[in-house]
Design an enzyme around this catalytic site. Structure first.
Site, PDB file in Angstrom:
ATOM      1  N   ARG A 121       0.443  -0.842   0.223  1.00 14.63           N
ATOM      2  CA  ARG A 121      -0.256  -0.140  -0.499  1.00 14.63           C
ATOM      3  C   ARG A 121       0.886   1.643  -0.240  1.00 14.63           C
ATOM      4  NH1 ARG A 121      -3.236  -2.977   3.631  1.00 14.63           N
ATOM      5  NH2 ARG A 121      -5.147  -3.854   2.343  1.00 14.63           N
ATOM      6  N   LYS A 143       4.346  11.186 -12.056  1.00 15.49           N
ATOM      7  CA  LYS A 143       3.204  10.145 -13.181  1.00 15.49           C
ATOM      8  C   LYS A 143       3.869   8.381 -13.243  1.00 15.49           C
ATOM      9  CE  LYS A 143       0.513  13.389 -15.930  1.00 15.49           C
ATOM     10  NZ  LYS A 143       0.528  13.668 -17.124  1.00 15.49           N
ATOM     11  N   GLU A 185      11.632  16.777 -25.264  1.00 15.46           N
ATOM     12  CA  GLU A 185      11.276  16.999 -24.440  1.00 15.46           C
ATOM     13  C   GLU A 185      11.554  18.223 -24.030  1.00 15.46           C
ATOM     14  OE1 GLU A 185       8.623  15.727 -22.751  1.00 15.46           O
ATOM     15  OE2 GLU A 185       8.457  14.027 -23.306  1.00 15.46           O
ATOM     16  N   LYS A 227       8.735  22.553 -15.023  1.00 18.63           N
ATOM     17  CA  LYS A 227       8.062  21.455 -15.544  1.00 18.63           C
ATOM     18  C   LYS A 227       8.091  21.294 -13.347  1.00 18.63           C
ATOM     19  CE  LYS A 227       6.809  16.560 -15.470  1.00 18.63           C
ATOM     20  NZ  LYS A 227       6.521  15.476 -16.384  1.00 18.63           N
ATOM     21  N   GLU A 237      -3.230  17.524 -12.834  1.00 16.54           N
ATOM     22  CA  GLU A 237      -4.215  18.395 -14.073  1.00 16.54           C
ATOM     23  C   GLU A 237      -5.558  18.131 -13.704  1.00 16.54           C
ATOM     24  OE1 GLU A 237      -3.719  15.676 -17.053  1.00 16.54           O
ATOM     25  OE2 GLU A 237      -1.506  16.256 -17.171  1.00 16.54           O
ATOM     26  N   ARG A 242      -1.308  21.329 -15.706  1.00 13.72           N
ATOM     27  CA  ARG A 242      -0.539  20.400 -16.649  1.00 13.72           C
ATOM     28  C   ARG A 242      -0.281  19.792 -18.221  1.00 13.72           C
ATOM     29  NH1 ARG A 242       2.335  15.389 -12.450  1.00 13.72           N
ATOM     30  NH2 ARG A 242       3.364  14.436 -13.715  1.00 13.72           N
ATOM     31  N   ASN A 246       1.565  18.006 -21.742  1.00 13.99           N
ATOM     32  CA  ASN A 246       1.122  17.669 -23.459  1.00 13.99           C
ATOM     33  C   ASN A 246       0.999  17.003 -24.050  1.00 13.99           C
ATOM     34  OD1 ASN A 246       0.390  15.021 -21.027  1.00 13.99           O
ATOM     35  ND2 ASN A 246      -1.659  15.959 -20.626  1.00 13.99           N
ATOM     36  N   HIS A 249       2.062  15.207 -27.068  1.00 10.96           N
ATOM     37  CA  HIS A 249       1.352  13.870 -26.404  1.00 10.96           C
ATOM     38  C   HIS A 249       0.363  12.939 -27.684  1.00 10.96           C
ATOM     39  CE1 HIS A 249       4.163  14.934 -24.284  1.00 10.96           C
ATOM     40  NE2 HIS A 249       4.520  13.871 -23.749  1.00 10.96           N
ATOM     41  N   HIS A 253       1.199  10.306 -28.925  1.00 10.48           N
ATOM     42  CA  HIS A 253       0.929   8.666 -28.492  1.00 10.48           C
ATOM     43  C   HIS A 253       0.054   7.545 -29.623  1.00 10.48           C
ATOM     44  CE1 HIS A 253       1.394   9.755 -23.953  1.00 10.48           C
ATOM     45  NE2 HIS A 253       2.120   9.331 -24.858  1.00 10.48           N
ATOM     46  N   HIS A 267       8.951   7.338 -27.517  1.00 12.24           N
ATOM     47  CA  HIS A 267       8.830   8.115 -27.374  1.00 12.24           C
ATOM     48  C   HIS A 267       8.287   9.706 -27.182  1.00 12.24           C
ATOM     49  CE1 HIS A 267       5.859  10.074 -24.621  1.00 12.24           C
ATOM     50  NE2 HIS A 267       6.489  10.734 -23.844  1.00 12.24           N
TER      51      HIS A 267
END
Length: 368
Positions: A121, A143, A185, A227, A237, A242, A246, A249, A253, A267
């Site tokens: 946990r 993330k 990036e 960032k 987000e 935030r 992206n 992206h 993606h 990527h």
């Protein structure tokens, strides 16, 4: 040493940036080692090139360690590898007070952070990113995720690291293609809201790619600072701030999905093509001057990055690419927001994009 604070309420942490930091990681990580021992997750490539130096620094600080090696590449972000990693952590008697070390690129950081989130946990973890993309993007902000058959990063959680250690010297171990993919990036931060940083990138790209130490240190620190600022303003987000991270992206993606998340398109290469597409689509919608879109594409191409479907090795119709977009985790209320631009450094979130128009645009792009 550059020290950049990620100022999250109740969970602040520092990002430390310095040449040669891997060689003295032991003294920095000693306070995070329960009973003088650390659990390290890395991959087969980093295990060969960086782990020996990192391990030597731990031993010099009187620390012991155990290491788990993932296969190198995007394929490691899978259910099977997550299960194998969690089983290893439990076999090593991981405790909730432990700090698991992610030594590697974005794949290693993503799966390690997710495992740290779910095992017992929740355990702590430390990011030691070894690729440019991970140093300027994925290691900061919390993330974590794995991929699924439905798409990229669809299974994950927000789980912030306790510390991030960045050594620009490890970039010398990267293949030129990996370095270029990470550079996409870096450029992104200029395109979002810092046109003067994009100007700097244009002026310093040759020095950066050639290995100039000061250029690399500045680019990494500037990117991390940007960032950290955005993450502190909108960690999960919830306000849309935030989401600006992206940029490129949604298109990127979809390109990655079409190429099977393989080495055919890394990527960062997908993000580069995605940013170029986002700027050209912004021109189509009347938001952005054509000259800005051309300038963005020219800079990315100078870095050896793809900016078209053809250069990204994607040969399919726009409808197929839009279908990939429908699995995007940013989709909400049946609509998919897009990051578009009014110009360089003027990115905004558009919530009124017609996907049929996106498909038509991508069909036109096939001939570029």
């Amino acid at each position: 040493m550059d020290r950049i604070a990620v100022s999250l309420e109740g969970r602040p942490y520092d990002v430390l940036i310095e040449q040669g930091l891997i060689g003295k990681a032991g003294e920095l990580l000693a306070p995070y080692a329960r009973s003088g021992r650390l659990l390290i997750v890395t991959d087969t490539h980093v295990g060969q090139h960086v782990l020996p130096i990192f391990a030597a620094s731990l031993q010099e600080a009187g620390l012991s360690y155990a290491a788990h090696l993932l296969p190198a590449g995007e394929g490691a972000k899978s259910w099977a590898e997550l299960e194998r990693l969690v089983d290893w952590l439990l076999a090593e008697h991981v405790e909730r007070s432990d700090h698991i070390v992610a030594l590697g690129g974005g794949v290693v950081g993503d799966i390690t952070g997710f495992a740290a989130h779910i095992v017992k946990r929740g355990c702590h973890f430390v990011q030691v990113p070894t690729t440019l993309l991970a140093q300027v993007d994925s290691s900061v902000g919390g993330k974590t995720a794995i991929n699924s058959s439905a798409g990229k990063n669809l299974v994950g959680a927000f789980h912030q690291p306790a510390l991030v250690l960045i050594d620009p010297d490890v970039l010398d171990t990267l293949p030129r293609r990996e370095l270029g993919a990470g550079y996409a990036e870096v450029v992104k931060y200029g395109l979002i809201d810092a046109p003067e940083f994009f100007d700097w990138c244009e002026a310093n790209i040759d020095a950066f790619l050639a290995g100039d130490a000061e250029a690399r240190r500045y680019a990494i620190a500037r990117s991390v600072d940007a960032k950290a600022r955005i993450v502190a303003a909108d960690e999960k987000e919830l306000t849309g701030v935030r989401a600006l991270l992206n940029l490129g992206h949604t298109f990127g993606h979809a390109l990655e999905a079409e190429t099977g998340y393989s080495d055919k398109l890394l990527h960062g290469e997908g993000v580069a093509a995605g940013m170029a597409l986002a700027f050209r689509y912004s021109v189509r919608r009347g938001h952005c001057p054509a000259g800005d879109a051309e300038r963005v594409a020219a800079h990315l191409e100078k870095a050896g990055l793809p900016t078209t479907l053809r250069s990204a090795q994607v040969d399919t119709n726009g409808e197929n690419l839009v279908d990939h977009m429908l699995h995007d985790k940013k989709k909400s209320g049946g609509t998919l927001p897009f990051l578009l631009a009014n110009g360089i450094g003027q990115t905004f979130l558009a919530k009124d994009v017609d996907l049929e128009d996106v498909a038509a645009f991508l069909n036109e792009e096939r001939d570029r």
